[in-house]
Each structure stands twice: as C-alpha cells, then as structure tokens.
Write a protein that holds these residues in place. Sequence first.
Motif, short mmCIF file in Angstrom:
data_model
loop_
_atom_site.label_atom_id
_atom_site.label_comp_id
_atom_site.label_asym_id
_atom_site.label_seq_id
_atom_site.Cartn_x
_atom_site.Cartn_y
_atom_site.Cartn_z
N LEU A 19 -1.22 -4.44 -4.02
CA LEU A 19 -0.09 -5.17 -3.42
C LEU A 19 -0.19 -6.67 -3.71
N GLU A 20 -1.38 -7.23 -3.60
CA GLU A 20 -1.56 -8.66 -3.88
C GLU A 20 -1.21 -8.99 -5.33
N SER A 21 -1.54 -8.09 -6.25
CA SER A 21 -1.18 -8.30 -7.65
C SER A 21 0.33 -8.31 -7.82
N LEU A 22 1.01 -7.39 -7.16
CA LEU A 22 2.48 -7.35 -7.24
C LEU A 22 3.10 -8.57 -6.57
N VAL A 23 2.50 -9.02 -5.48
CA VAL A 23 2.99 -10.23 -4.81
C VAL A 23 2.90 -11.42 -5.75
N SER A 24 1.82 -11.50 -6.51
CA SER A 24 1.67 -12.62 -7.45
C SER A 24 2.73 -12.59 -8.54
N GLU A 25 3.37 -11.43 -8.71
CA GLU A 25 4.47 -11.28 -9.67
C GLU A 25 5.83 -11.41 -8.98
N ASN A 26 5.84 -11.90 -7.73
CA ASN A 26 7.06 -12.08 -6.94
C ASN A 26 7.81 -10.78 -6.66
N ASN A 27 7.06 -9.72 -6.37
CA ASN A 27 7.66 -8.45 -6.00
C ASN A 27 7.93 -8.47 -4.50
N ALA A 28 9.20 -8.55 -4.13
CA ALA A 28 9.58 -8.68 -2.72
C ALA A 28 9.21 -7.45 -1.91
N ASP A 29 9.32 -6.25 -2.50
CA ASP A 29 8.93 -5.05 -1.77
C ASP A 29 7.44 -5.08 -1.43
N ALA A 30 6.63 -5.50 -2.38
CA ALA A 30 5.18 -5.61 -2.13
C ALA A 30 4.92 -6.64 -1.04
N MET A 31 5.68 -7.73 -1.03
CA MET A 31 5.52 -8.74 0.02
C MET A 31 5.80 -8.15 1.39
N CYS A 32 6.86 -7.33 1.49
CA CYS A 32 7.21 -6.71 2.77
C CYS A 32 6.13 -5.74 3.23
N VAL A 33 5.64 -4.93 2.32
CA VAL A 33 4.61 -3.94 2.68
C VAL A 33 3.31 -4.63 3.04
N LEU A 34 2.90 -5.61 2.26
CA LEU A 34 1.67 -6.34 2.55
C LEU A 34 1.79 -7.08 3.89
N ALA A 35 2.96 -7.64 4.15
CA ALA A 35 3.20 -8.33 5.42
C ALA A 35 2.99 -7.39 6.59
N MET A 36 3.51 -6.18 6.48
CA MET A 36 3.35 -5.22 7.57
C MET A 36 1.89 -4.82 7.73
N GLY A 37 1.17 -4.74 6.61
CA GLY A 37 -0.26 -4.46 6.68
C GLY A 37 -1.01 -5.53 7.44
N TYR A 38 -0.66 -6.78 7.19
CA TYR A 38 -1.29 -7.88 7.92
C TYR A 38 -0.87 -7.86 9.39
N TYR A 39 0.41 -7.60 9.65
CA TYR A 39 0.89 -7.58 11.03
C TYR A 39 0.21 -6.45 11.82
N ASP A 40 0.08 -5.30 11.19
CA ASP A 40 -0.50 -4.14 11.87
C ASP A 40 -2.02 -4.17 11.94
N GLY A 41 -2.64 -5.11 11.21
CA GLY A 41 -4.10 -5.18 11.21
C GLY A 41 -4.75 -4.14 10.32
N ASP A 42 -4.05 -3.70 9.29
CA ASP A 42 -4.58 -2.67 8.40
C ASP A 42 -5.77 -3.14 7.56
N PHE A 43 -5.97 -4.45 7.47
CA PHE A 43 -7.06 -5.00 6.65
C PHE A 43 -8.13 -5.64 7.52
N GLY A 44 -8.17 -5.27 8.76
CA GLY A 44 -9.11 -5.87 9.71
C GLY A 44 -8.31 -6.46 10.86
N ASP A 45 -8.58 -7.70 11.18
CA ASP A 45 -7.84 -8.35 12.27
C ASP A 45 -6.39 -8.59 11.87
N ARG A 46 -5.51 -8.53 12.86
CA ARG A 46 -4.10 -8.84 12.65
C ARG A 46 -3.97 -10.29 12.19
N ASP A 47 -3.10 -10.52 11.20
CA ASP A 47 -2.86 -11.88 10.70
C ASP A 47 -1.35 -12.10 10.66
#
Length: 154
Positions: A23-51
């Motif tokens: 997802l981070e690789s796609l975000v670096s390519e300005n992929n808006a869908d990847a940004m939305c999915v990664l954002a939800m991962g951070y919001y939900d705390g899927d990568f550790g603490d919620r960010d």
Amino acid sequence: MSTTFDSLQDLLWDDPESAKPHLESLVSENNADAMCVLAMGYYDGDFGDRDTAKAAELLESAVALGSPKAAHDLGCFKYYGYGFESGFRDVARAVELIESGVSSGHVPSMVFLAALLESGDEVNADLDRAIELYRLAASQGDAEAKDALSRLEK
C-alpha cells in the motif's frame, strides 16, 4: 496484483503487515484507493497503535487527488470526530467534503447527507433536498435510501 479499492481492502483485511509495504508503494505513486485503504488501516490500528493523524493526512491527500471515497470517509470523520484529537471535529468541513462526494456521484455520500438534512442534526434541515438525494441514491440501488423513501413518502 490488482489495485482496485476492493482488492486492496481485501489485502489489508487478510494480512495487514504484508499489505502495508504494498500500500505504501502505491501511495508513493499517488494511488488514491491505496491512500484510502492505508488510512483505514492506520485509523483501525491494523499496524499497531491507532494513528489518526496519519489516517487524516492520507485521506486529505486522496481528497486532493479527487477521490470521492476519501472525501466521504474524511467527511464522516470530521462530522463525528471519534478517535481523533480534540479540535479535529468540524461539521462545516464535514458537510463540504460530503457535498464533494455527492457532486462526484458517490452514493454513500448521498445517503449520509440526506440523513443529515432529514434530521437537521447540526445542519439546517431540508427535507426536500434529503428526499431528492435519497431518490438519487435509490435509483442507483441503495437499500438504505429506498427504505428512507418508503418511510418519508407514506
């Protein structure tokens, strides 16, 4: 590997830690869908603490790229403010973002704004516009909008 929103969301749900670098690789390519999915991962705390700050930053970037999904998600976060720092909640900005989603034809934005306009909860009630938005969403198959219309048109 597919990069549609649904496929990226499935990837996150299946294995968040493996999904994150992709997802981070796609975000670096300005992929808006990847940004939305990664954002939800951070919001939900899927990568550790919620960010929530990182989630909001990613959604803002996707909004800037014209993503109606990001506008909707960020609008909902701005409206409710749950889990975000004090001062994040901003109803006027929320409505602006949701209106952007509506203008782009995003059905969930139509239903959300219609519900706000119907209830008048922190916005000026406008039942005529609410019905108009419900009708538009219902014409695109939205079950919630159809239910609202049958309730309102009795």
